[in-house]
Design a protein around this motif. Structure first.
Motif, mmCIF file in Angstrom:
data_model
loop_
_atom_site.group_PDB
_atom_site.id
_atom_site.type_symbol
_atom_site.label_atom_id
_atom_site.label_comp_id
_atom_site.label_asym_id
_atom_site.label_seq_id
_atom_site.Cartn_x
_atom_site.Cartn_y
_atom_site.Cartn_z
ATOM 1 N N GLU A 1 0.869 -1.176 0.000
ATOM 2 C CA GLU A 1 0.000 0.000 0.000
ATOM 3 C C GLU A 1 0.901 1.221 0.000
ATOM 4 O OE1 GLU A 1 -3.685 0.028 2.407
ATOM 5 O OE2 GLU A 1 -2.839 -1.826 3.228
ATOM 6 N N LEU A 2 0.969 1.892 -1.128
ATOM 7 C CA LEU A 2 1.866 3.034 -1.288
ATOM 8 C C LEU A 2 1.315 4.261 -0.571
ATOM 9 C CD1 LEU A 2 2.693 2.526 -5.061
ATOM 10 C CD2 LEU A 2 3.966 1.712 -3.088
ATOM 11 N N PRO A 3 2.180 5.210 -0.213
ATOM 12 C CA PRO A 3 1.722 6.419 0.496
ATOM 13 C C PRO A 3 0.654 7.217 -0.247
ATOM 14 C CG PRO A 3 4.115 6.281 0.545
ATOM 15 C CD PRO A 3 3.633 5.183 -0.360
ATOM 16 N N ASN A 4 0.620 7.123 -1.583
ATOM 17 C CA ASN A 4 -0.377 7.873 -2.341
ATOM 18 C C ASN A 4 -1.706 7.118 -2.455
ATOM 19 O OD1 ASN A 4 0.257 5.870 -4.148
ATOM 20 N ND2 ASN A 4 1.023 7.240 -5.738
ATOM 21 N N GLY A 5 -1.823 5.950 -1.804
ATOM 22 C CA GLY A 5 -3.070 5.195 -1.795
ATOM 23 C C GLY A 5 -3.152 4.082 -2.824
ATOM 24 N N MET A 6 -2.189 4.012 -3.718
ATOM 25 C CA MET A 6 -2.196 2.957 -4.728
ATOM 26 C C MET A 6 -1.832 1.619 -4.095
ATOM 27 S SD MET A 6 -0.495 4.769 -8.066
ATOM 28 C CE MET A 6 -0.417 3.194 -8.884
ATOM 29 N N ILE A 7 -2.280 0.531 -4.740
ATOM 30 C CA ILE A 7 -1.975 -0.809 -4.266
ATOM 31 C C ILE A 7 -1.168 -1.526 -5.338
ATOM 32 C CG2 ILE A 7 -2.983 -3.053 -3.687
ATOM 33 C CD1 ILE A 7 -5.210 -1.602 -2.331
ATOM 34 N N ARG A 8 -0.177 -2.268 -4.891
ATOM 35 C CA ARG A 8 0.690 -3.020 -5.792
ATOM 36 C C ARG A 8 0.792 -4.434 -5.231
ATOM 37 N NH1 ARG A 8 6.770 -0.955 -7.103
ATOM 38 N NH2 ARG A 8 7.464 -2.819 -8.164
ATOM 39 N N LEU A 9 0.610 -5.450 -6.073
ATOM 40 C CA LEU A 9 0.658 -6.837 -5.633
ATOM 41 C C LEU A 9 1.839 -7.537 -6.279
ATOM 42 C CD1 LEU A 9 -3.108 -7.838 -5.953
ATOM 43 C CD2 LEU A 9 -1.939 -6.859 -3.993
ATOM 44 N N GLN A 10 2.521 -8.387 -5.487
ATOM 45 C CA GLN A 10 3.661 -9.130 -6.003
ATOM 46 C C GLN A 10 3.581 -10.583 -5.554
ATOM 47 O OE1 GLN A 10 7.171 -7.112 -4.565
ATOM 48 N NE2 GLN A 10 7.350 -5.949 -6.463
ATOM 49 N N ILE A 11 3.983 -11.473 -6.457
ATOM 50 C CA ILE A 11 4.153 -12.889 -6.137
ATOM 51 C C ILE A 11 5.588 -13.247 -6.486
ATOM 52 C CG2 ILE A 11 3.489 -15.254 -6.715
ATOM 53 C CD1 ILE A 11 0.681 -14.238 -7.248
ATOM 54 N N ARG A 12 6.324 -13.765 -5.528
ATOM 55 C CA ARG A 12 7.738 -14.114 -5.688
ATOM 56 C C ARG A 12 8.553 -12.972 -6.303
ATOM 57 N NH1 ARG A 12 4.993 -18.590 -6.758
ATOM 58 N NH2 ARG A 12 5.091 -18.472 -9.022
ATOM 59 N N GLY A 13 8.277 -11.748 -5.847
ATOM 60 C CA GLY A 13 9.045 -10.585 -6.276
ATOM 61 C C GLY A 13 8.650 -9.996 -7.617
ATOM 62 N N ARG A 14 7.619 -10.531 -8.256
ATOM 63 C CA ARG A 14 7.178 -10.005 -9.557
ATOM 64 C C ARG A 14 5.807 -9.369 -9.421
ATOM 65 N NH1 ARG A 14 9.526 -12.070 -14.598
ATOM 66 N NH2 ARG A 14 11.432 -13.095 -13.992
ATOM 67 N N ASP A 15 5.637 -8.215 -10.052
ATOM 68 C CA ASP A 15 4.337 -7.538 -10.043
ATOM 69 C C ASP A 15 3.322 -8.364 -10.820
ATOM 70 O OD1 ASP A 15 5.216 -5.389 -8.561
ATOM 71 O OD2 ASP A 15 5.761 -4.217 -10.322
ATOM 72 N N VAL A 16 2.100 -8.393 -10.318
ATOM 73 C CA VAL A 16 1.029 -9.110 -11.006
ATOM 74 C C VAL A 16 -0.091 -8.146 -11.372
ATOM 75 C CG1 VAL A 16 1.500 -11.339 -9.938
ATOM 76 C CG2 VAL A 16 -0.074 -9.782 -8.833
ATOM 77 N N ILE A 17 -0.852 -8.525 -12.392
ATOM 78 C CA ILE A 17 -1.991 -7.734 -12.844
ATOM 79 C C ILE A 17 -3.202 -8.157 -12.024
ATOM 80 C CG2 ILE A 17 -3.449 -7.161 -14.820
ATOM 81 C CD1 ILE A 17 -1.049 -8.018 -16.598
ATOM 82 N N PHE A 18 -3.983 -7.190 -11.573
ATOM 83 C CA PHE A 18 -5.138 -7.508 -10.737
ATOM 84 C C PHE A 18 -6.249 -6.515 -10.998
ATOM 85 C CE2 PHE A 18 -2.650 -4.477 -8.406
ATOM 86 C CZ PHE A 18 -3.575 -3.669 -7.790
ATOM 87 N N LYS A 19 -7.446 -6.872 -10.519
ATOM 88 C CA LYS A 19 -8.558 -5.933 -10.576
ATOM 89 C C LYS A 19 -9.359 -6.064 -9.300
ATOM 90 C CE LYS A 19 -12.004 -8.864 -12.787
ATOM 91 N NZ LYS A 19 -12.967 -9.011 -13.864
ATOM 92 N N GLU A 20 -9.999 -4.980 -8.921
ATOM 93 C CA GLU A 20 -10.851 -4.979 -7.733
ATOM 94 C C GLU A 20 -12.198 -5.595 -8.097
ATOM 95 O OE1 GLU A 20 -12.985 -1.792 -4.775
ATOM 96 O OE2 GLU A 20 -11.110 -1.233 -5.758
#
Length: 93
Positions: free
Chosen positions: A55-74
């Motif tokens: 959860e970044l300070p600007n409110g954005m969310i970033r998800l990672q699996i084994r150190g790699r960013d993944v694509i997601f949707k709410e």
């Protein structure tokens, strides 16, 4: 003074991190909200994988699996599958 690259990395340093477990339907819960992990190139995903939520300070969310960013949707609406009893099915038929 920070360089542009250092400023980008600063968000990850100051972010809030939580570990979540990937469910069988490739979803994770986070604060009364569900997120669906979508198929991501070069990332093999399996149920029960650990997902790191940033959860970044600007409110954005970033998800990672084994150190790699993944694509997601709410997910705005989570489906609940109702199981009908045998009696109800017999009445309908």
């Amino acid at each position: 003074k920070l360089t542009e690259q250092e400023q980008k990395g600063l968000d990850l340093i100051l972010c809030r991190r939580e570990a979540r477990t990937l469910r069988n339907d490739f979803t994770i819960p986070l604060r009364n909200t569900w997120y669906q992990i979508l198929q991501t190139p070069r990332v093999a995903m399996r149920p029960q994988d650990q997902v790191i939520v940033h959860e970044l300070p600007n409110g954005m969310i970033r998800l990672q699996i084994r150190g790699r960013d993944v694509i997601f949707k709410e997910i705005t609406e989570r489906r609940v599958w109702a199981i009908r009893s045998a009696r109800t099915l017999a009445e309908v038929a």
